[in-house]
Design an enzyme around this catalytic site. Structure first.
Site, PDB file in Angstrom:
ATOM      1  N   ASN A  86       0.435   2.105   6.940  1.00 53.49           N
ATOM      2  CA  ASN A  86       0.285   1.225   5.793  1.00 53.49           C
ATOM      3  C   ASN A  86       0.394   1.964   4.474  1.00 53.49           C
ATOM      4  O   ASN A  86       0.633   1.360   3.439  1.00 53.49           O
ATOM      5  CB  ASN A  86      -1.074   0.512   5.842  1.00 53.49           C
ATOM      6  CG  ASN A  86      -1.159  -0.432   7.031  1.00 53.49           C
ATOM      7  OD1 ASN A  86      -0.171  -1.055   7.413  1.00 53.49           O
ATOM      8  ND2 ASN A  86      -2.334  -0.518   7.626  1.00 53.49           N
TER       9      ASN A  86
ATOM     10  N   ASN B  11      -7.204  -3.582  17.421  1.00 49.91           N
ATOM     11  CA  ASN B  11      -5.966  -4.295  17.762  1.00 49.91           C
ATOM     12  C   ASN B  11      -4.800  -3.432  17.264  1.00 49.91           C
ATOM     13  O   ASN B  11      -4.705  -3.141  16.083  1.00 49.91           O
ATOM     14  CB  ASN B  11      -5.988  -5.660  17.053  1.00 49.91           C
ATOM     15  CG  ASN B  11      -4.639  -6.353  17.096  1.00 49.91           C
ATOM     16  OD1 ASN B  11      -3.817  -6.071  17.969  1.00 49.91           O
ATOM     17  ND2 ASN B  11      -4.415  -7.258  16.146  1.00 49.91           N
TER      18      ASN B  11
ATOM     19  N   ARG C 243      28.784  24.611   2.576  1.00 44.99           N
ATOM     20  CA  ARG C 243      28.868  23.199   2.156  1.00 44.99           C
ATOM     21  C   ARG C 243      29.822  22.420   3.053  1.00 44.99           C
ATOM     22  O   ARG C 243      30.494  23.004   3.894  1.00 44.99           O
ATOM     23  CB  ARG C 243      29.253  23.150   0.680  1.00 44.99           C
ATOM     24  CG  ARG C 243      28.120  23.688  -0.224  1.00 44.99           C
ATOM     25  CD  ARG C 243      28.568  23.814  -1.650  1.00 44.99           C
ATOM     26  NE  ARG C 243      29.185  22.581  -2.105  1.00 44.99           N
ATOM     27  CZ  ARG C 243      30.040  22.500  -3.129  1.00 44.99           C
ATOM     28  NH1 ARG C 243      30.373  23.593  -3.786  1.00 44.99           N
ATOM     29  NH2 ARG C 243      30.562  21.346  -3.480  1.00 44.99           N
TER      30      ARG C 243
ATOM     31  N   TYR D 170      39.671  24.939  -9.190  1.00 47.63           N
ATOM     32  CA  TYR D 170      39.525  23.689  -9.948  1.00 47.63           C
ATOM     33  C   TYR D 170      39.945  23.895 -11.391  1.00 47.63           C
ATOM     34  O   TYR D 170      39.473  24.829 -12.054  1.00 47.63           O
ATOM     35  CB  TYR D 170      38.049  23.280  -9.874  1.00 47.63           C
ATOM     36  CG  TYR D 170      37.700  21.942 -10.477  1.00 47.63           C
ATOM     37  CD1 TYR D 170      38.465  20.815 -10.219  1.00 47.63           C
ATOM     38  CD2 TYR D 170      36.578  21.805 -11.293  1.00 47.63           C
ATOM     39  CE1 TYR D 170      38.132  19.584 -10.756  1.00 47.63           C
ATOM     40  CE2 TYR D 170      36.233  20.580 -11.828  1.00 47.63           C
ATOM     41  CZ  TYR D 170      37.015  19.470 -11.569  1.00 47.63           C
ATOM     42  OH  TYR D 170      36.678  18.256 -12.099  1.00 47.63           O
TER      43      TYR D 170
ATOM     44  N   ARG E  29       0.808  -1.225   0.000  1.00 42.22           N
ATOM     45  CA  ARG E  29       0.000   0.000   0.000  1.00 42.22           C
ATOM     46  C   ARG E  29       0.842   1.277   0.000  1.00 42.22           C
ATOM     47  O   ARG E  29       0.356   2.353  -0.268  1.00 42.22           O
ATOM     48  CB  ARG E  29      -0.962  -0.009   1.204  1.00 42.22           C
ATOM     49  CG  ARG E  29      -2.072  -1.038   1.057  1.00 42.22           C
ATOM     50  CD  ARG E  29      -2.796  -1.307   2.374  1.00 42.22           C
ATOM     51  NE  ARG E  29      -2.044  -2.227   3.236  1.00 42.22           N
ATOM     52  CZ  ARG E  29      -2.459  -2.647   4.430  1.00 42.22           C
ATOM     53  NH1 ARG E  29      -3.621  -2.228   4.908  1.00 42.22           N
ATOM     54  NH2 ARG E  29      -1.723  -3.477   5.146  1.00 42.22           N
TER      55      ARG E  29
ATOM     56  N   GLU F  61     -10.368  -9.336  11.517  1.00 35.78           N
ATOM     57  CA  GLU F  61      -9.763  -8.393  10.572  1.00 35.78           C
ATOM     58  C   GLU F  61     -10.855  -7.650   9.801  1.00 35.78           C
ATOM     59  O   GLU F  61     -11.928  -8.198   9.552  1.00 35.78           O
ATOM     60  CB  GLU F  61      -8.838  -9.139   9.592  1.00 35.78           C
ATOM     61  CG  GLU F  61      -7.585  -9.686  10.231  1.00 35.78           C
ATOM     62  CD  GLU F  61      -6.761  -8.621  10.932  1.00 35.78           C
ATOM     63  OE1 GLU F  61      -6.368  -7.636  10.287  1.00 35.78           O
ATOM     64  OE2 GLU F  61      -6.527  -8.762  12.145  1.00 35.78           O
TER      65      GLU F  61
ATOM     66  N   GLY G 169       1.661 -14.088   6.193  1.00 33.02           N
ATOM     67  CA  GLY G 169       0.831 -13.512   7.249  1.00 33.02           C
ATOM     68  C   GLY G 169       1.616 -13.310   8.535  1.00 33.02           C
ATOM     69  O   GLY G 169       2.720 -13.838   8.703  1.00 33.02           O
TER      70      GLY G 169
HETATM   71  C1  UD1 Z   1      -2.257  -5.954  11.458  1.00 35.47           C
HETATM   72  C2  UD1 Z   1      -3.208  -6.831  12.286  1.00 35.47           C
HETATM   73  C3  UD1 Z   1      -4.421  -6.002  12.662  1.00 35.47           C
HETATM   74  C4  UD1 Z   1      -3.983  -4.759  13.421  1.00 35.47           C
HETATM   75  C5  UD1 Z   1      -2.943  -3.965  12.630  1.00 35.47           C
HETATM   76  C6  UD1 Z   1      -2.361  -2.880  13.523  1.00 35.47           C
HETATM   77  C7  UD1 Z   1      -2.950  -9.121  11.477  1.00 35.47           C
HETATM   78  C8  UD1 Z   1      -3.526 -10.200  10.637  1.00 35.47           C
HETATM   79  N1  UD1 Z   1      -3.616  -7.969  11.491  1.00 35.47           N
HETATM   80  O1  UD1 Z   1      -2.916  -5.609  10.266  1.00 35.47           O
HETATM   81  O2  UD1 Z   1      -5.289  -6.765  13.469  1.00 35.47           O
HETATM   82  O3  UD1 Z   1      -5.114  -3.945  13.679  1.00 35.47           O
HETATM   83  O4  UD1 Z   1      -1.854  -4.817  12.224  1.00 35.47           O
HETATM   84  O5  UD1 Z   1      -1.501  -2.035  12.823  1.00 35.47           O
HETATM   85  O6  UD1 Z   1      -1.960  -9.327  12.122  1.00 35.47           O
HETATM   86  N2  UD1 Z   1       4.399  -8.844   8.296  1.00 35.47           N
HETATM   87  C9  UD1 Z   1       5.400  -9.798   8.193  1.00 35.47           C
HETATM   88  N3  UD1 Z   1       5.156 -10.934   7.463  1.00 35.47           N
HETATM   89  C10 UD1 Z   1       3.969 -11.185   6.884  1.00 35.47           C
HETATM   90  C11 UD1 Z   1       2.946 -10.205   6.987  1.00 35.47           C
HETATM   91  C12 UD1 Z   1       3.189  -9.063   7.713  1.00 35.47           C
HETATM   92  O7  UD1 Z   1       6.492  -9.620   8.707  1.00 35.47           O
HETATM   93  O8  UD1 Z   1       3.839 -12.247   6.271  1.00 35.47           O
HETATM   94  C13 UD1 Z   1       4.669  -7.623   9.047  1.00 35.47           C
HETATM   95  C14 UD1 Z   1       4.582  -6.350   8.228  1.00 35.47           C
HETATM   96  O9  UD1 Z   1       5.863  -6.004   7.716  1.00 35.47           O
HETATM   97  C15 UD1 Z   1       4.078  -5.333   9.223  1.00 35.47           C
HETATM   98  C16 UD1 Z   1       3.334  -6.154  10.250  1.00 35.47           C
HETATM   99  O10 UD1 Z   1       3.708  -7.493  10.043  1.00 35.47           O
HETATM  100  O11 UD1 Z   1       5.143  -4.657   9.843  1.00 35.47           O
HETATM  101  C17 UD1 Z   1       1.821  -6.020  10.108  1.00 35.47           C
HETATM  102  O12 UD1 Z   1       1.441  -6.410   8.800  1.00 35.47           O
HETATM  103  P1  UD1 Z   1       0.389  -5.586   7.962  1.00 35.47           P
HETATM  104  O13 UD1 Z   1       0.198  -6.254   6.669  1.00 35.47           O
HETATM  105  O14 UD1 Z   1       0.739  -4.153   7.975  1.00 35.47           O
HETATM  106  O15 UD1 Z   1      -0.913  -5.844   8.857  1.00 35.47           O
HETATM  107  P2  UD1 Z   1      -2.204  -4.938   8.976  1.00 35.47           P
HETATM  108  O16 UD1 Z   1      -3.072  -5.178   7.810  1.00 35.47           O
HETATM  109  O17 UD1 Z   1      -1.834  -3.553   9.278  1.00 35.47           O
HETATM  110 CA    CA Z   2       0.063  -2.469   9.350  1.00 39.95          CA
END
Ligand code: UD1
Ligand code: CA
Length: 459
Positions: free
Chosen positions: A228, A170, A333, A387, A16, A155, A78
């Site tokens: 995001n 959350n 500079r 220069y 995003r 979610e 995830g």
């Molecule tokens: C997530 C939570 C949501 C919460 C929100 C808060 C889940 C399923 N959802 O959603 O409940 O309200 O954060 O900000 O957890 N990441 C990984 N590996 C992955 C996927 C994600 O390392 O496979 C990391 C991302 O880099 C990020 C974090 O996990 O830093 C959260 O992932 P993101 O996709 O931003 O989750 P949200 O949709 O914001």
């Molecule tokens: Ca997030």
């Protein structure tokens, strides 16, 4: 005290953001988001920190590799799958594990500490940090049962309209009993709208088993902002800016317009400094008391001395002494060193040069690769010609010299102590001390010549 572990989730692509840059490396107040997270977490002294990295892992390692162990999540399936990657490192350990998303850069160490304490006091298997959001869109919602206990997280994409109307969210930050976490993760499925293994599903799994699941609701939603997209990034920047500026104002710095003043996290500013709007002060900059900065001034990695005034100018990687006047519209500079009570006036550029005390370059000059003594006056339009297209050469101007307007000093060249260079000179040879050097064609006046030309035209 029970051992404390931290897992930071930083492997997601950040689709995003629509960016080449890996999401958690997008800077807030000049520092990558994930670094805010590690430094705030470090303040609560976890026994071990593990960061889950994916795309751009090497780059993330450059920023936080010293502070945290890194584990690669090859495919981003995830947040639950992400935590699973730390299994080998943590699974057998007794203690509490805090899980934090790398894209929530505003959560403070105080909040982490409170969450740990709440979790430990409640002897819960899981404690989730929640907040009431004015606009909960995009976040997971907290579903509570009749006893007001947290039952599960739903979610946004899986939620019904009624569930979406819930405004308790959350924050993506949790404390878990470490062993219970890794045990429950094995039972998380990807049967949901996004086909992902959701970490929050652990809450429901533990709850269904009758384990104690707790929630700590922070009153400060702003702190829990998840970044995001670019709009959220701008909101995070604003919050961080306000925090930094507030700290400086509490320390006795006057900011005429804090909404339009941008100060980096490592900047040190003494009391009674006055900062006008549009100033951007970054890097390892120190500003001593009674200095005046701005309006519209950029200072990066500089030392600025006491009572120095810098207006409408740009300065980088340089040392500027006490009671110096800079600008308007000066460019200092890298590797410039400006002595106390010196003056750098309008449209003057200084690069890799030192200027002694009380020396003045008041207008329209280029000073590059020069070593200028004390009490030197450099006239308007003077250029150090440093220069030749291949190499750079040094110009030395000794103490108490006076360089006339519009002079070219062809380096390497030295003007000796106390000497004068006549205006309009092009100096190619060294000038001994205590002399006057004139290096320009003599003027000839041809009297009556003007009317001769005019008369010729009439013919
Ligand atoms: C997530 C939570 C949501 C919460 C929100 C808060 C889940 C399923 N959802 O959603 O409940 O309200 O954060 O900000 O957890 N990441 C990984 N590996 C992955 C996927 C994600 O390392 O496979 C990391 C991302 O880099 C990020 C974090 O996990 O830093 C959260 O992932 P993101 O996709 O931003 O989750 P949200 O949709 O914001
Ligand atoms: Ca997030």
């Amino acid at each position: 005290m029970a051992k404390r572990y931290a897992v930071i989730l930083a492997a997601g692509q950040g689709t995003r953001m629509k960016s080449k840059l890996y999401k958690v490396l997008h800077p807030v107040a000049g520092r990558p988001m994930v670094q805010h997270v590690t430094s705030q977490l470090n303040a609560v002294n976890p026994d071990e920190m593990v960061t889950i990295v994916g795309h751009g892992a090497d780059k993330v390692a450059e920023y936080i590799g010293d502070e945290s162990r890194l584990v690669l999540q090859e495919e981003q399936l995830g947040t639950g799958h992400a935590v699973m990657q730390a299994k080998e490192l943590l699974e057998d350990k007794e203690g509490t594990t805090i899980v934090v998303c790398g894209d929530t850069p505003l959560i403070t160490s105080e909040t982490y500490q409170t969450l740990f304490e709440h979790h430990e006091q409640e002897s819960a298997k899981a404690t989730i940090l929640t907040a009431k959001a004015p606009n909960p869109a995009g976040y997971g919602r907290v579903i509570r049962n009749e006893q007001n206990q947290v039952e599960r997280i739903i979610e946004q994409k899986d939620a019904t309209d009624t569930e979406r109307a819930i405004n308790e969210i959350n924050t993506g930050t949790y404390c878990f009993d470490n062993k219970a976490l890794f045990e429950a993760l094995q039972h998380v499925s990807n049967d949901n709208a996004q086909g992902e293994y959701y970490l929050p599903d652990v809450i429901e799994i533990l709850q269904n088993r009758g384990e104690k699941v707790s929630a700590f609701q922070t009153p400060d939603f702003e702190e829990t902002l998840g970044v995001n997209d670019r709009s959220a990034l701008a909101r995070a920047e604003k919050v961080m800016k306000r925090r930094i500026n507030e700290k400086h104002m509490q320390n006795g710095v006057t900011l005429i317009d804090p909404d339009n003043t941008y100060i980096g996290l490592d900047v040190i500013i003494e009391p009674d400094v006055l900062i006008y709007p549009g100033s951007i002060i970054t890097g390892e900059t120190t500003i001593k008391s009674d200095a005046e900065i701005g309006p519209h001034t950029e200072i990066d990695n500089c030392f600025v001395g006491q009572s120095t005034v810098i207006r409408h100018s740009v300065a980088k990687d340089s040392h500027i002494g006490d009671r110096v006047q800079v600008g308007p519209y000066a460019h200092i500079r890298p590797e410039a060193s400006i002595g106390s009570e010196a003056k750098i006036g309008n449209f003057v550029e200084v690069k890799k040069s030192s200027l002694g005390e009380k020396s003045k370059v008041s207008h329209l000059s280029y000073i590059g690769d020069a070593d200028i003594g004390d009490n030197v006056n450099i006239g308007c339009g003077t250029i150090t010609v440093n220069y030749d297209g291949n190499n750079k050469y040094l110009t030395t101007i000794e103490d108490d010299s006076f360089i006339g307007c519009n002079s070219n000093l062809i380096a390497p060249v030295t003007v000796g102590e106390g000497s004068y260079v006549a205006a309009g000179s092009t100096i190619t040879d060294d000038v001994p001390g205590d002399s006057l050097s004139i290096a320009r064609a003599r003027q000839t006046n041809k009297e009556g010549y003007a009317s001769r030309i005019k008369n010729q035209k009439k013919d």
